[in-house]
Design a protein around this motif. Structure first.
Motif, PDB file in Angstrom:
ATOM      1  N   VAL A 125       0.841  -1.207   0.000  1.00 54.89           N
ATOM      2  CA  VAL A 125       0.000   0.000   0.000  1.00 54.89           C
ATOM      3  C   VAL A 125       0.871   1.250   0.000  1.00 54.89           C
ATOM      4  CG1 VAL A 125      -1.754   1.286   1.271  1.00 54.89           C
ATOM      5  CG2 VAL A 125      -1.880  -1.205   1.162  1.00 54.89           C
ATOM      6  N   CYS A 126       1.916   1.255   0.830  1.00 59.19           N
ATOM      7  CA  CYS A 126       2.799   2.428   0.905  1.00 59.19           C
ATOM      8  C   CYS A 126       3.545   2.646  -0.406  1.00 59.19           C
ATOM      9  CB  CYS A 126       3.794   2.262   2.060  1.00 59.19           C
ATOM     10  SG  CYS A 126       3.031   2.245   3.700  1.00 59.19           S
ATOM     11  N   LEU A 127       4.006   1.572  -1.033  1.00 63.02           N
ATOM     12  CA  LEU A 127       4.717   1.690  -2.304  1.00 63.02           C
ATOM     13  C   LEU A 127       3.813   2.243  -3.399  1.00 63.02           C
ATOM     14  CD1 LEU A 127       6.926  -1.526  -2.488  1.00 63.02           C
ATOM     15  CD2 LEU A 127       7.701   0.827  -2.210  1.00 63.02           C
ATOM     16  N   ALA A 307      11.392   1.947  -6.702  1.00 62.31           N
ATOM     17  CA  ALA A 307      10.526   1.889  -5.515  1.00 62.31           C
ATOM     18  C   ALA A 307      10.332   0.463  -5.028  1.00 62.31           C
ATOM     19  CB  ALA A 307       9.176   2.547  -5.820  1.00 62.31           C
ATOM     20  N   MET A 308      10.052  -0.459  -5.943  1.00 62.74           N
ATOM     21  CA  MET A 308       9.793  -1.842  -5.545  1.00 62.74           C
ATOM     22  C   MET A 308      11.016  -2.510  -4.918  1.00 62.74           C
ATOM     23  SD  MET A 308       7.457  -4.069  -5.201  1.00 62.74           S
ATOM     24  CE  MET A 308       6.133  -3.452  -6.245  1.00 62.74           C
ATOM     25  N   PRO A 309      12.212  -2.425  -5.524  1.00 65.75           N
ATOM     26  CA  PRO A 309      13.392  -3.015  -4.869  1.00 65.75           C
ATOM     27  C   PRO A 309      13.661  -2.427  -3.481  1.00 65.75           C
ATOM     28  CG  PRO A 309      13.886  -2.474  -7.146  1.00 65.75           C
ATOM     29  CD  PRO A 309      12.537  -1.888  -6.855  1.00 65.75           C
ATOM     30  N   ILE A 310      13.490  -1.123  -3.348  1.00 65.83           N
ATOM     31  CA  ILE A 310      13.704  -0.492  -2.044  1.00 65.83           C
ATOM     32  C   ILE A 310      12.664  -0.976  -1.042  1.00 65.83           C
ATOM     33  CG2 ILE A 310      13.502   1.723  -0.817  1.00 65.83           C
ATOM     34  CD1 ILE A 310      14.971   2.994  -3.187  1.00 65.83           C
ATOM     35  N   GLY A 311      11.405  -1.099  -1.477  1.00 59.68           N
ATOM     36  CA  GLY A 311      10.359  -1.629  -0.602  1.00 59.68           C
ATOM     37  C   GLY A 311      10.675  -3.032  -0.122  1.00 59.68           C
ATOM     38  N   CYS A 312      11.219  -3.868  -1.006  1.00 56.60           N
ATOM     39  CA  CYS A 312      11.591  -5.242  -0.617  1.00 56.60           C
ATOM     40  C   CYS A 312      12.712  -5.241   0.418  1.00 56.60           C
ATOM     41  CB  CYS A 312      12.016  -6.033  -1.855  1.00 56.60           C
ATOM     42  SG  CYS A 312      10.673  -6.363  -3.009  1.00 56.60           S
ATOM     43  N   VAL A 313      13.677  -4.335   0.242  1.00 61.00           N
ATOM     44  CA  VAL A 313      14.782  -4.237   1.208  1.00 61.00           C
ATOM     45  C   VAL A 313      14.253  -3.823   2.574  1.00 61.00           C
ATOM     46  CG1 VAL A 313      16.865  -2.945   1.812  1.00 61.00           C
ATOM     47  CG2 VAL A 313      16.540  -3.756  -0.525  1.00 61.00           C
ATOM     48  N   VAL A 314      13.372  -2.818   2.606  1.00 64.62           N
ATOM     49  CA  VAL A 314      12.789  -2.356   3.872  1.00 64.62           C
ATOM     50  C   VAL A 314      11.956  -3.457   4.511  1.00 64.62           C
ATOM     51  CG1 VAL A 314      11.136  -0.722   4.884  1.00 64.62           C
ATOM     52  CG2 VAL A 314      12.832   0.087   3.241  1.00 64.62           C
ATOM     53  N   LEU A 315      11.222  -4.208   3.698  1.00 72.94           N
ATOM     54  CA  LEU A 315      10.412  -5.322   4.221  1.00 72.94           C
ATOM     55  C   LEU A 315      11.289  -6.367   4.900  1.00 72.94           C
ATOM     56  CD1 LEU A 315       7.798  -6.968   4.495  1.00 72.94           C
ATOM     57  CD2 LEU A 315       8.199  -7.821   2.164  1.00 72.94           C
ATOM     58  N   VAL A 316      12.354  -6.772   4.226  1.00 71.91           N
ATOM     59  CA  VAL A 316      13.264  -7.774   4.811  1.00 71.91           C
ATOM     60  C   VAL A 316      13.919  -7.220   6.071  1.00 71.91           C
ATOM     61  CG1 VAL A 316      15.389  -9.081   4.437  1.00 71.91           C
ATOM     62  CG2 VAL A 316      13.690  -8.913   2.608  1.00 71.91           C
ATOM     63  N   LEU A 317      14.317  -5.952   6.033  1.00 72.14           N
ATOM     64  CA  LEU A 317      14.954  -5.336   7.196  1.00 72.14           C
ATOM     65  C   LEU A 317      13.999  -5.287   8.389  1.00 72.14           C
ATOM     66  CD1 LEU A 317      17.499  -3.909   8.232  1.00 72.14           C
ATOM     67  CD2 LEU A 317      16.570  -1.756   7.354  1.00 72.14           C
TER      68      LEU A 317
END
Length: 374
Positions: A125-127, A307-317
């Motif tokens: 949703v945020c992405l 945006a999507m790659p950064i969102g995935c990194v934040v999700l894993v973090l």
């Protein structure tokens, strides 16, 4: 930078929702005990100083992105390194806030759901909002602001009507002196949430009018500080300080005590909507800052592509920063403020501001000298 424009009213609304964000969910200043509300108010007052610095940098460089004036003040090589470190900082805080709301949803609504699923839904949703740009996010914040205020007023009225408030739980004020309050201010409440407005140095260049930045920001900080302090005082007066300190999410525990006319109760799920709105705005703004910062730093023409790659990194973090909620909360309240927030929110911005002041004075002195030569 994205060439979108927002107005001062939208800036005010975004700051208030950003500040309320996770601060209503996990109120800061718990180490001050029953004086936590006072520590929040003093933290709010102290938080005006960093904001003055952030908007001051913007006033000196209204047409530049943060990377632009870092180049001017520090040189290209050092500014690249500092910019990259700040991108990592924003990504880390985005992950922490995401974890806060993921844990809340697991505790109160989705007990058997893996946290990565809940966090992934929030990130998606945020992405979506980030990819639409700052204008869409600002307009969405305007629409959601009214809903949050309505929920807050309704909740306060219902708590009062249910007779749960005992004002004696707030007494005696300053029973242990002023020292615990100041300790809470300078180790928690000054940084979370008020110092986190360092993020808005990325948002300021999108404003269509720079004149009202200082006034709008300080009014927003004042309003959000009062609302967070009021929430903390209500939590204490309903739960008592011992239960509030032990509760992972005091506001929702307070909402659970509402019982009016023998049928109006268990409203915590309803009021979770207001908290989720604040979390959505806060995580979205942090993700936006990371996306815009990374696209500027690495010269990506279309920021939405990353945006999507950064969102995935934040999700894993968000999943890996702590093994459980107790470790997550302890790290966020006792370690992060002094060792991460202090340098990124106060010390380094202050250094930049002083450099900008000196450079601006030098320019003003040189102008008359050049005119005389002519």
């Amino acid at each position: 930078m994205e060439k979108a424009k927002i107005n001062i009213r939208q800036l005010f609304v975004m700051i208030v929702l950003f500040e309320l964000g996770s601060s209503l969910l996990i109120p800061p200043g718990a180490m001050a005990g029953r004086d936590a509300w006072l520590a929040i108010l003093l933290g709010c007052a102290a938080g005006l100083i960093p904001y003055y610095i952030y908007q001051g940098l913007y006033q000196y460089y209204p047409e530049n992105s943060p990377k632009g004036y870092l180049n001017d003040l520090l040189g290209k090589k050092l500014s690249w390194i500092i910019s990259f470190i700040y991108i990592l900082y924003f990504a880390y805080i985005a992950a922490r806030v995401l974890r806060d709301f993921g844990e809340m949803l697991l505790t109160f609504a989705y007990e058997d759901t893996p946290i990565i699923v809940v966090n992934a839904l929030l990130v998606i949703v945020c992405l979506y909002a980030v990819k639409k740009g700052i204008e869409v996010l600002a307009r969405a914040s305007e629409l959601l602001f009214g809903a949050v205020l309505l929920l807050g007023v309704t909740g306060l009225i219902l708590i009062i009507a249910s007779g749960s408030i005992d004002i004696h739980y707030l007494k005696p004020v300053l029973a242990d002196g002023i020292a615990p309050v100041f300790r809470a201010v300078f180790s928690q409440t000054m940084y979370v949430p008020f110092g986190e407005l360092v993020l808005f140095v990325v948002i300021f260049p999108s404003l269509n009018d720079r004149k009202g930045v200082k006034k709008a920001g300080m009014l927003a900080i004042g309003l959000s500080g009062i609302l967070i302090a009021l929430s903390s005082a209500v939590n204490i007066s309903v739960l008592d300080v011992d239960i509030m300190v032990r509760s992972q999410f005091p506001l929702l525990s307070t909402i659970r005590t509402i019982k009016v006319a023998e049928f109006l109760d268990r409203l915590d799920v309803f009021f979770m909507l207001g908290l989720i709105i604040g979390g959505f705005v806060k995580v979205s703004l942090f993700l936006y800052a990371v996306v815009i910062g990374a696209s500027t730093l690495f010269k990506v023409k279309n920021p939405s592509q990353i945006a999507m790659p950064i969102g995935c990194v934040v999700l894993v973090l968000s999943i890996t920063i702590a093994t459980n909620i107790s470790e997550h909360l302890n790290e966020g309240l006792n370690v992060v403020p002094l060792y991460i927030h202090l340098p990124f929110q106060v010390l380094f911005p202050l250094l930049l501001f002083l450099l900008a002041v000196m450079k601006n004075r030098k320019k003003k002195k040189n102008k008359p000298a050049e005119k005389n030569r002519q």
